[in-house]
Design a protein around this motif. Structure first.
Motif, PDB file in Angstrom:
ATOM      1  N   VAL A 124       3.969  16.915   3.534  1.00 24.38           N
ATOM      2  CA  VAL A 124       2.915  17.484   2.684  1.00 24.38           C
ATOM      3  C   VAL A 124       1.762  18.028   3.535  1.00 24.38           C
ATOM      4  CG1 VAL A 124       3.370  16.289   0.515  1.00 24.38           C
ATOM      5  CG2 VAL A 124       2.063  15.122   2.296  1.00 24.38           C
ATOM      6  N   GLY A 125       2.137  18.747   4.613  1.00 24.26           N
ATOM      7  CA  GLY A 125       1.128  19.419   5.424  1.00 24.26           C
ATOM      8  C   GLY A 125       1.257  20.918   5.236  1.00 24.26           C
ATOM      9  N   LEU A 126       1.335  21.624   6.344  1.00 30.48           N
ATOM     10  CA  LEU A 126       1.511  23.084   6.335  1.00 30.48           C
ATOM     11  C   LEU A 126       2.994  23.419   6.388  1.00 30.48           C
ATOM     12  CD1 LEU A 126       0.610  26.071   6.730  1.00 30.48           C
ATOM     13  CD2 LEU A 126       0.377  25.547   9.176  1.00 30.48           C
ATOM     14  N   ASP A 127       3.630  23.046   7.473  1.00 31.83           N
ATOM     15  CA  ASP A 127       5.051  23.268   7.692  1.00 31.83           C
ATOM     16  C   ASP A 127       5.593  22.046   8.439  1.00 31.83           C
ATOM     17  OD1 ASP A 127       7.578  24.032   8.489  1.00 31.83           O
ATOM     18  OD2 ASP A 127       6.915  25.618   9.843  1.00 31.83           O
ATOM     19  N   PRO A 128       6.172  21.076   7.737  1.00 35.09           N
ATOM     20  CA  PRO A 128       6.586  21.118   6.337  1.00 35.09           C
ATOM     21  C   PRO A 128       5.435  20.798   5.377  1.00 35.09           C
ATOM     22  CG  PRO A 128       7.199  19.006   7.283  1.00 35.09           C
ATOM     23  CD  PRO A 128       6.579  19.804   8.405  1.00 35.09           C
ATOM     24  N   GLY A 129       5.483  21.406   4.210  1.00 33.60           N
ATOM     25  CA  GLY A 129       4.475  21.145   3.186  1.00 33.60           C
ATOM     26  C   GLY A 129       4.305  22.349   2.301  1.00 33.60           C
ATOM     27  N   ILE A 130       3.368  23.220   2.665  1.00 36.47           N
ATOM     28  CA  ILE A 130       3.108  24.410   1.850  1.00 36.47           C
ATOM     29  C   ILE A 130       4.366  25.282   1.770  1.00 36.47           C
ATOM     30  CG2 ILE A 130       1.756  26.543   1.686  1.00 36.47           C
ATOM     31  CD1 ILE A 130      -0.611  25.025   2.912  1.00 36.47           C
ATOM     32  N   ASP A 131       5.125  25.342   2.865  1.00 35.56           N
ATOM     33  CA  ASP A 131       6.368  26.135   2.838  1.00 35.56           C
ATOM     34  C   ASP A 131       7.331  25.613   1.771  1.00 35.56           C
ATOM     35  OD1 ASP A 131       6.703  23.769   4.293  1.00 35.56           O
ATOM     36  OD2 ASP A 131       8.151  24.630   5.689  1.00 35.56           O
ATOM     37  N   ALA A 155       0.842  -1.200   0.000  1.00 36.77           N
ATOM     38  CA  ALA A 155       0.000   0.000   0.000  1.00 36.77           C
ATOM     39  C   ALA A 155       0.875   1.247   0.000  1.00 36.77           C
ATOM     40  CB  ALA A 155      -0.917   0.003   1.227  1.00 36.77           C
ATOM     41  N   HIS A 156       0.371   2.335  -0.565  1.00 35.69           N
ATOM     42  CA  HIS A 156       1.063   3.621  -0.543  1.00 35.69           C
ATOM     43  C   HIS A 156       0.963   4.241   0.860  1.00 35.69           C
ATOM     44  CE1 HIS A 156       1.377   3.456  -4.896  1.00 35.69           C
ATOM     45  NE2 HIS A 156       0.067   3.250  -4.978  1.00 35.69           N
ATOM     46  N   PHE A 157       1.828   5.222   1.121  1.00 37.74           N
ATOM     47  CA  PHE A 157       1.906   5.850   2.446  1.00 37.74           C
ATOM     48  C   PHE A 157       1.988   7.365   2.286  1.00 37.74           C
ATOM     49  CE2 PHE A 157       4.584   7.833   5.675  1.00 37.74           C
ATOM     50  CZ  PHE A 157       4.045   7.371   6.866  1.00 37.74           C
ATOM     51  N   VAL A 158       1.223   8.091   3.108  1.00 40.95           N
ATOM     52  CA  VAL A 158       1.295   9.561   3.120  1.00 40.95           C
ATOM     53  C   VAL A 158       1.314  10.053   4.559  1.00 40.95           C
ATOM     54  CG1 VAL A 158       0.072  11.708   2.572  1.00 40.95           C
ATOM     55  CG2 VAL A 158       0.155   9.876   0.875  1.00 40.95           C
ATOM     56  N   SER A 159       2.188  11.018   4.835  1.00 45.99           N
ATOM     57  CA  SER A 159       2.259  11.636   6.164  1.00 45.99           C
ATOM     58  C   SER A 159       2.647  13.097   5.999  1.00 45.99           C
ATOM     59  CB  SER A 159       3.298  10.912   7.025  1.00 45.99           C
ATOM     60  OG  SER A 159       4.052  11.803   7.800  1.00 45.99           O
ATOM     61  N   SER A 160       2.214  13.930   6.938  1.00 44.03           N
ATOM     62  CA  SER A 160       2.574  15.354   6.881  1.00 44.03           C
ATOM     63  C   SER A 160       3.884  15.630   7.602  1.00 44.03           C
ATOM     64  CB  SER A 160       1.456  16.199   7.509  1.00 44.03           C
ATOM     65  OG  SER A 160       1.287  15.864   8.870  1.00 44.03           O
ATOM     66  N   SER A 161       4.483  14.627   8.215  1.00 46.41           N
ATOM     67  CA  SER A 161       5.662  14.831   9.065  1.00 46.41           C
ATOM     68  C   SER A 161       6.969  14.867   8.271  1.00 46.41           C
ATOM     69  CB  SER A 161       5.751  13.712  10.105  1.00 46.41           C
ATOM     70  OG  SER A 161       4.645  13.743  10.970  1.00 46.41           O
ATOM     71  N   TYR A 162       8.024  15.354   8.951  1.00 46.73           N
ATOM     72  CA  TYR A 162       9.357  15.369   8.362  1.00 46.73           C
ATOM     73  C   TYR A 162       9.833  13.952   8.050  1.00 46.73           C
ATOM     74  CZ  TYR A 162      10.138  20.308   9.433  1.00 46.73           C
ATOM     75  OH  TYR A 162      10.063  21.678   9.462  1.00 46.73           O
ATOM     76  N   ILE A 163      10.683  13.834   7.018  1.00 43.81           N
ATOM     77  CA  ILE A 163      11.276  12.542   6.663  1.00 43.81           C
ATOM     78  C   ILE A 163      12.398  12.243   7.654  1.00 43.81           C
ATOM     79  CG2 ILE A 163      12.574  11.261   4.912  1.00 43.81           C
ATOM     80  CD1 ILE A 163      11.170  13.004   2.786  1.00 43.81           C
ATOM     81  N   VAL A 173      10.516   7.109  -1.290  1.00 43.78           N
ATOM     82  CA  VAL A 173      10.273   8.135  -0.268  1.00 43.78           C
ATOM     83  C   VAL A 173      10.488   9.513  -0.883  1.00 43.78           C
ATOM     84  CG1 VAL A 173      11.071   9.074   1.939  1.00 43.78           C
ATOM     85  CG2 VAL A 173      10.936   6.592   1.615  1.00 43.78           C
ATOM     86  N   SER A 174       9.512  10.407  -0.732  1.00 36.86           N
ATOM     87  CA  SER A 174       9.637  11.755  -1.290  1.00 36.86           C
ATOM     88  C   SER A 174       8.972  12.768  -0.376  1.00 36.86           C
ATOM     89  CB  SER A 174       9.008  11.823  -2.691  1.00 36.86           C
ATOM     90  OG  SER A 174       7.606  11.624  -2.619  1.00 36.86           O
ATOM     91  N   ALA A 175       9.290  14.040  -0.620  1.00 36.82           N
ATOM     92  CA  ALA A 175       8.658  15.149   0.104  1.00 36.82           C
ATOM     93  C   ALA A 175       7.705  15.859  -0.850  1.00 36.82           C
ATOM     94  CB  ALA A 175       9.735  16.102   0.623  1.00 36.82           C
ATOM     95  N   ALA A 176       7.237  17.037  -0.456  1.00 35.35           N
ATOM     96  CA  ALA A 176       6.303  17.814  -1.279  1.00 35.35           C
ATOM     97  C   ALA A 176       6.885  18.041  -2.675  1.00 35.35           C
ATOM     98  CB  ALA A 176       6.018  19.154  -0.606  1.00 35.35           C
ATOM     99  N   PRO A 177       6.036  18.143  -3.695  1.00 30.85           N
ATOM    100  CA  PRO A 177       6.510  18.311  -5.076  1.00 30.85           C
ATOM    101  C   PRO A 177       7.417  19.528  -5.240  1.00 30.85           C
ATOM    102  CG  PRO A 177       4.133  17.926  -5.036  1.00 30.85           C
ATOM    103  CD  PRO A 177       4.563  18.119  -3.624  1.00 30.85           C
ATOM    104  N   ASP A 178       8.341  19.436  -6.227  1.00 38.14           N
ATOM    105  CA  ASP A 178       9.233  20.569  -6.486  1.00 38.14           C
ATOM    106  C   ASP A 178       9.094  21.109  -7.902  1.00 38.14           C
ATOM    107  OD1 ASP A 178      10.384  18.513  -7.914  1.00 38.14           O
ATOM    108  OD2 ASP A 178      12.365  18.666  -6.971  1.00 38.14           O
TER     109      ASP A 178
END
Length: 386
Positions: free
Chosen positions: A122-129, A92-100, A356-361
């Motif tokens: 991929v939340g607010l901070d970290p995420g939108i920032d 299964a895929h995994f999503v979290s708003s927390s730091y890697i 493993v990845s963070a918010a899109p760039d």
């Protein structure tokens, strides 16, 4: 969003409801798993939709999850690795708003080999920032003013506090214990071209003039965690002259004075009884400074890149958001969970790399995310300071 796969959202705390409701309006294939059934049902009451809410039980979850499903971990950060390893086992895929974390990054190859997306930050901070930082750097690189020899000043600050300030200059959306422990966390950033270190916020406080939609407003700010790995993540090159690079926290003016007695006590806690005392302080603060039902919070974020040449500013752009709680939920909850919901949709669209990845760039993808957030009522402004 149409998918034959199921979203399993683990944890329906204060930062989850808006995102869950937004997803449920688009797809019935979502199951919310929470330790407290009553709390989850109460938080997710909505006239337009009915959401499948279940008691979080790992055996029941294991028998329900199918390959290709997606698990969202909004559980405490200490459980993310357990959920990610569960995802590997069940494909299964995994999503979290927390730091890697290092442990999460270590799962990259396994997730990639299994064709799975493990998306974090991929939340607010970290995420939108992250999204806003990538846009700034991309814009600057394409500008006529770009040169590695310029002096670069990058600042990214975010903070949440009550919309109507109280004497404590703060209120808690969740257990204060995490906030208290963060006060003892070291920070690292770049200032005046040199790496700086701090062992606590009160050693690195500064005034920050934020340019918001209504004009300038002054906050207190301090560096948060280790900013330096984000130089590479935001595509700053090794040959750039980086005079300042800081990711930090915003607080209302007067915060440090209101919190001074806390700072003094926390600084002098011994290791033997420290944890017990922190628990006691946390309980006192939760009783005294928690948000009341329906009370509006406020979230302010500012991300800016200033570029100088021989002491003269040649390029300077910033993004900001200034959001308040409303009938759709607290600002913090909306900004975190709606961004998580965008990551989920993007995974199912096949537009996020495996591993493993963070918010899109990528600017095009970032613009789509920001446009969707705007359509959901979240306003992000920008300023060209020249």
């Amino acid at each position: 969003m149409t998918t034959t796969h199921t979203i399993h959202w683990l944890g329906a705390g204060l930062s989850s409801a808006p995102g869950i409701i937004a997803l449920a309006k688009k797809s019935s294939a979502i199951i919310v798993w929470n330790r407290s059934l009553d709390k989850a049902k109460s938080a997710l009451t909505n006239n337009e939709i009915e959401i499948d809410v279940r008691q979080l039980d790992w055996q029941a979850l294991a028998s329900t999850v199918k390959p290709g499903d997606l698990l969202v971990s909004m559980l405490p950060a200490t459980l993310h690795i357990e959920v990610a390893e569960f995802c590997l086992k069940h494909k299964a895929h995994f999503v979290s708003s927390s730091y890697i974390s290092e442990q999460m990054q270590a799962l990259h190859s396994q997730a990639q080999d299994a064709g799975l997306c493990f998306v974090n930050e991929v939340g607010l901070d970290p995420g939108i920032d992250h999204l806003l930082a990538h846009l700034l750097v991309d814009d600057y690189k394409k500008s006529a003013q770009f040169s590695p020899d310029n002096q670069h000043y990058f600042r990214s600050y975010c903070g949440g506090f009550p919309k109507v300030a109280n004497e404590f200059k703060y209120k808690f959306s969740w257990s204060p214990l995490g906030v208290l422990k963060a006060l003892k966390s070291p920070a690292k950033w770049r200032e005046n071209g040199e790496v700086q270190n701090s062992t606590a916020p009160w050693y690195a406080l500064s005034q920050y003039k934020a340019l918001l939609s209504h004009g300038y407003e002054t906050f207190q700010a301090y560096p948060n965690r280790d900013s330096l790995p984000f130089l590479k993540q935001y595509h700053f090159q090794d040959n750039w002259d980086v005079q300042q690079f800081v990711r930090g926290t915003l607080r209302l003016n007067g915060w440090s004075s209101a919190w001074r007695p806390l700072f003094d006590e926390i600084e002098n806690l011994d290791s033997v009884n420290g944890e017990q005392r922190l628990q006691a302080i946390s309980k006192e603060l939760e009783d005294k400074y928690s948000y009341q039902q329906g009370e509006a919070d406020r979230v302010v974020m500012c991300v800016e890149l200033e570029v100088q040449q021989a002491g003269k500013v040649v390029w300077h752009k910033s993004y900001h958001l200034d959001s308040q709680g409303n009938e759709d939920g607290q600002a913090m909850a909306r900004l975190v969970s709606l961004t998580v919901s965008l990551a989920i949709e993007t995974v199912f669209e096949g537009k996020i790399p495996t591993g493993v990845s963070a918010a899109p760039d990528k600017p095009e993808q970032i613009s789509q995310w920001l446009s969707t957030l705007t359509s959901l009522g979240e306003s992000i402004g920008s300023h060209n300071h020249l």
